[in-house]
Design a protein around this motif. Structure first.
Motif, PDB file in Angstrom:
ATOM      1  N   SER A   2       0.711  -1.309   0.056  1.00 47.35           N
ATOM      2  CA  SER A   2      -0.158  -0.249   0.143  1.00 47.35           C
ATOM      3  C   SER A   2       0.680   1.451   0.139  1.00 47.35           C
ATOM      4  CB  SER A   2      -1.108  -0.125   1.320  1.00 47.35           C
ATOM      5  OG  SER A   2      -0.111   0.059   2.225  1.00 47.35           O
ATOM      6  N   ASN A   3       0.345   2.332   0.168  1.00 43.93           N
ATOM      7  CA  ASN A   3       0.835   3.776   0.175  1.00 43.93           C
ATOM      8  C   ASN A   3       1.921   3.951   1.488  1.00 43.93           C
ATOM      9  OD1 ASN A   3      -0.097   4.581  -2.560  1.00 43.93           O
ATOM     10  ND2 ASN A   3      -1.838   5.550  -1.594  1.00 43.93           N
ATOM     11  N   LEU A   4       1.458   3.038   2.506  1.00 47.69           N
ATOM     12  CA  LEU A   4       2.287   2.964   3.591  1.00 47.69           C
ATOM     13  C   LEU A   4       3.786   2.550   3.336  1.00 47.69           C
ATOM     14  CD1 LEU A   4      -0.370   1.589   6.231  1.00 47.69           C
ATOM     15  CD2 LEU A   4       0.282   3.704   5.928  1.00 47.69           C
ATOM     16  N   GLY A   5       4.072   1.965   2.408  1.00 48.23           N
ATOM     17  CA  GLY A   5       5.270   1.519   1.952  1.00 48.23           C
ATOM     18  C   GLY A   5       6.356   2.658   2.426  1.00 48.23           C
ATOM     19  N   SER A   6       5.903   3.947   1.937  1.00 49.52           N
ATOM     20  CA  SER A   6       6.939   5.071   2.071  1.00 49.52           C
ATOM     21  C   SER A   6       6.961   5.265   3.566  1.00 49.52           C
ATOM     22  CB  SER A   6       6.263   6.342   1.521  1.00 49.52           C
ATOM     23  OG  SER A   6       4.985   6.594   1.960  1.00 49.52           O
ATOM     24  N   TYR A   7       6.357   4.754   4.469  1.00 50.06           N
ATOM     25  CA  TYR A   7       6.338   5.106   5.829  1.00 50.06           C
ATOM     26  C   TYR A   7       7.257   4.012   6.685  1.00 50.06           C
ATOM     27  CZ  TYR A   7       2.179   8.263   5.627  1.00 50.06           C
ATOM     28  OH  TYR A   7       1.559   9.385   5.513  1.00 50.06           O
ATOM     29  N   ILE A   8       7.728   3.074   6.062  1.00 51.74           N
ATOM     30  CA  ILE A   8       8.683   1.777   6.551  1.00 51.74           C
ATOM     31  C   ILE A   8       9.830   2.664   6.874  1.00 51.74           C
ATOM     32  CG2 ILE A   8      10.021  -0.119   6.058  1.00 51.74           C
ATOM     33  CD1 ILE A   8       7.170  -0.651   5.795  1.00 51.74           C
ATOM     34  N   ASN A   9      10.166   2.271   8.208  1.00 49.89           N
ATOM     35  CA  ASN A   9      11.335   2.718   9.080  1.00 49.89           C
ATOM     36  C   ASN A   9      11.062   4.096   9.427  1.00 49.89           C
ATOM     37  OD1 ASN A   9      12.755   0.296   8.897  1.00 49.89           O
ATOM     38  ND2 ASN A   9      13.306   0.943   6.779  1.00 49.89           N
ATOM     39  N   LYS A  10       9.790   4.824   9.706  1.00 46.01           N
ATOM     40  CA  LYS A  10       9.611   5.854  10.215  1.00 46.01           C
ATOM     41  C   LYS A  10       8.781   6.056  11.347  1.00 46.01           C
ATOM     42  CE  LYS A  10      10.390   8.143   5.636  1.00 46.01           C
ATOM     43  NZ  LYS A  10       9.702   8.920   4.617  1.00 46.01           N
ATOM     44  N   LYS A  11       8.461   6.649  12.142  1.00 48.86           N
ATOM     45  CA  LYS A  11       7.711   6.594  13.291  1.00 48.86           C
ATOM     46  C   LYS A  11       6.233   7.273  13.089  1.00 48.86           C
ATOM     47  CE  LYS A  11       7.829   8.479  18.155  1.00 48.86           C
ATOM     48  NZ  LYS A  11       8.629   9.220  19.189  1.00 48.86           N
ATOM     49  N   GLY A  24       4.943   3.874  17.086  1.00 49.87           N
ATOM     50  CA  GLY A  24       6.128   3.290  16.812  1.00 49.87           C
ATOM     51  C   GLY A  24       6.709   3.230  15.628  1.00 49.87           C
ATOM     52  N   ASN A  25       7.926   2.504  15.259  1.00 51.91           N
ATOM     53  CA  ASN A  25       8.660   2.574  13.881  1.00 51.91           C
ATOM     54  C   ASN A  25       7.779   1.488  13.347  1.00 51.91           C
ATOM     55  OD1 ASN A  25      10.284   4.396  14.797  1.00 51.91           O
ATOM     56  ND2 ASN A  25      11.645   3.199  15.838  1.00 51.91           N
ATOM     57  N   LEU A  26       7.336   1.902  12.030  1.00 52.53           N
ATOM     58  CA  LEU A  26       6.530   0.910  10.943  1.00 52.53           C
ATOM     59  C   LEU A  26       7.994   0.295  10.487  1.00 52.53           C
ATOM     60  CD1 LEU A  26       4.104   0.019   9.763  1.00 52.53           C
ATOM     61  CD2 LEU A  26       4.662   1.816   8.053  1.00 52.53           C
ATOM     62  N   LEU A  35      -0.011  -4.158  10.118  1.00 57.58           N
ATOM     63  CA  LEU A  35       1.041  -3.518  10.457  1.00 57.58           C
ATOM     64  C   LEU A  35       2.237  -4.118  11.305  1.00 57.58           C
ATOM     65  CD1 LEU A  35      -0.675  -0.133  11.027  1.00 57.58           C
ATOM     66  CD2 LEU A  35       0.121  -0.868   9.048  1.00 57.58           C
ATOM     67  N   VAL A  36       3.478  -4.056  11.276  1.00 56.88           N
ATOM     68  CA  VAL A  36       4.252  -4.408  12.383  1.00 56.88           C
ATOM     69  C   VAL A  36       5.137  -3.315  12.922  1.00 56.88           C
ATOM     70  CG1 VAL A  36       6.279  -5.827  12.856  1.00 56.88           C
ATOM     71  CG2 VAL A  36       4.572  -6.763  11.060  1.00 56.88           C
ATOM     72  N   LEU A  37       5.081  -2.946  14.306  1.00 60.39           N
ATOM     73  CA  LEU A  37       5.576  -1.700  14.723  1.00 60.39           C
ATOM     74  C   LEU A  37       6.751  -2.238  15.689  1.00 60.39           C
ATOM     75  CD1 LEU A  37       2.187   0.297  15.570  1.00 60.39           C
ATOM     76  CD2 LEU A  37       3.723   0.474  13.558  1.00 60.39           C
ATOM     77  N   GLY A  38       7.676  -1.476  15.756  1.00 61.51           N
ATOM     78  CA  GLY A  38       8.886  -1.827  16.555  1.00 61.51           C
ATOM     79  C   GLY A  38       8.924  -0.525  17.477  1.00 61.51           C
ATOM     80  N   GLN A  39       9.342  -0.774  18.745  1.00 61.53           N
ATOM     81  CA  GLN A  39       9.516   0.343  19.801  1.00 61.53           C
ATOM     82  C   GLN A  39       8.191   0.969  20.148  1.00 61.53           C
ATOM     83  OE1 GLN A  39      12.815   2.269  18.058  1.00 61.53           O
ATOM     84  NE2 GLN A  39      14.173   1.310  19.308  1.00 61.53           N
ATOM     85  N   THR A  40       7.091  -0.084  20.009  1.00 60.46           N
ATOM     86  CA  THR A  40       5.763   0.560  20.049  1.00 60.46           C
ATOM     87  C   THR A  40       5.394   1.010  21.623  1.00 60.46           C
ATOM     88  OG1 THR A  40       5.252  -1.107  18.482  1.00 60.46           O
ATOM     89  CG2 THR A  40       3.362   0.218  19.440  1.00 60.46           C
ATOM     90  N   SER A  54      -1.790  10.970  32.405  1.00 57.48           N
ATOM     91  CA  SER A  54      -1.466  10.131  31.301  1.00 57.48           C
ATOM     92  C   SER A  54      -0.293   9.418  31.383  1.00 57.48           C
ATOM     93  CB  SER A  54      -1.639  11.277  29.873  1.00 57.48           C
ATOM     94  OG  SER A  54      -2.959  11.757  29.849  1.00 57.48           O
ATOM     95  N   THR A  55      -0.368   8.256  30.445  1.00 60.37           N
ATOM     96  CA  THR A  55       0.644   7.396  30.501  1.00 60.37           C
ATOM     97  C   THR A  55       1.083   6.857  29.193  1.00 60.37           C
ATOM     98  OG1 THR A  55      -0.480   5.505  30.769  1.00 60.37           O
ATOM     99  CG2 THR A  55       0.532   6.491  32.820  1.00 60.37           C
ATOM    100  N   GLU A  56       2.107   6.427  29.187  1.00 64.04           N
ATOM    101  CA  GLU A  56       2.735   5.833  27.891  1.00 64.04           C
ATOM    102  C   GLU A  56       3.283   4.324  28.325  1.00 64.04           C
ATOM    103  OE1 GLU A  56       4.461   8.555  24.596  1.00 64.04           O
ATOM    104  OE2 GLU A  56       5.971   8.275  26.235  1.00 64.04           O
ATOM    105  N   VAL A  57       2.528   3.243  27.813  1.00 63.38           N
ATOM    106  CA  VAL A  57       2.832   1.864  28.201  1.00 63.38           C
ATOM    107  C   VAL A  57       3.659   1.131  27.075  1.00 63.38           C
ATOM    108  CG1 VAL A  57       1.831  -0.335  28.574  1.00 63.38           C
ATOM    109  CG2 VAL A  57       0.514   1.778  29.274  1.00 63.38           C
TER     110      VAL A  57
END
Length: 99
Positions: A2-11, A24-26, A35-40, A54-57
């Motif tokens: 998909s058009n999300l391909g341009s977002y690979i390795n971006k937050k 996270g990093n796509l 989607l597979v996200l890293g450092q989510t 508010s929190t970040e889990v």
């Protein structure tokens, strides 16, 4: 892919069908918007009348099924890092209904 391909390795920020906010990093995506996200992290934003901050889990490596994805957007890194997410308050985003 998909058009999300341009977002690979971006937050990216993902809003899910059950109104969760994930950042996270796509790492990967496919034509079904899986989607597979890293450092989510999941951002849990409290309402203004809630005394808890508010929190970040941290979630780490995370897979989001395409049928649960509502929105995917790029994150402005410097702006995102300048925000103290514990102080952010807001209204809940409603979930979606499948008919």
């Amino acid at each position: 892919m998909s058009n999300l391909g341009s977002y690979i390795n971006k937050k990216v920020l993902v809003i899910t069908a059950d109104s969760r906010t994930l950042v996270g990093n796509l790492l990967s995506c496919d034509q079904l918007t899986n989607l597979v996200l890293g450092q989510t992290v999941e951002r849990v934003i409290r309402t203004p009348d809630d005394s808890e901050p508010s929190t970040e889990v941290p979630l780490g490596l995370y897979l989001v099924r395409g049928d649960n994805v509502c929105v995917v957007g790029l994150v402005d890194g410097p702006l995102d890092e300048s925000i103290n997410w514990q102080e952010v308050k807001g209204s809940a985003i409603g979930g979606i209904k499948h008919i």
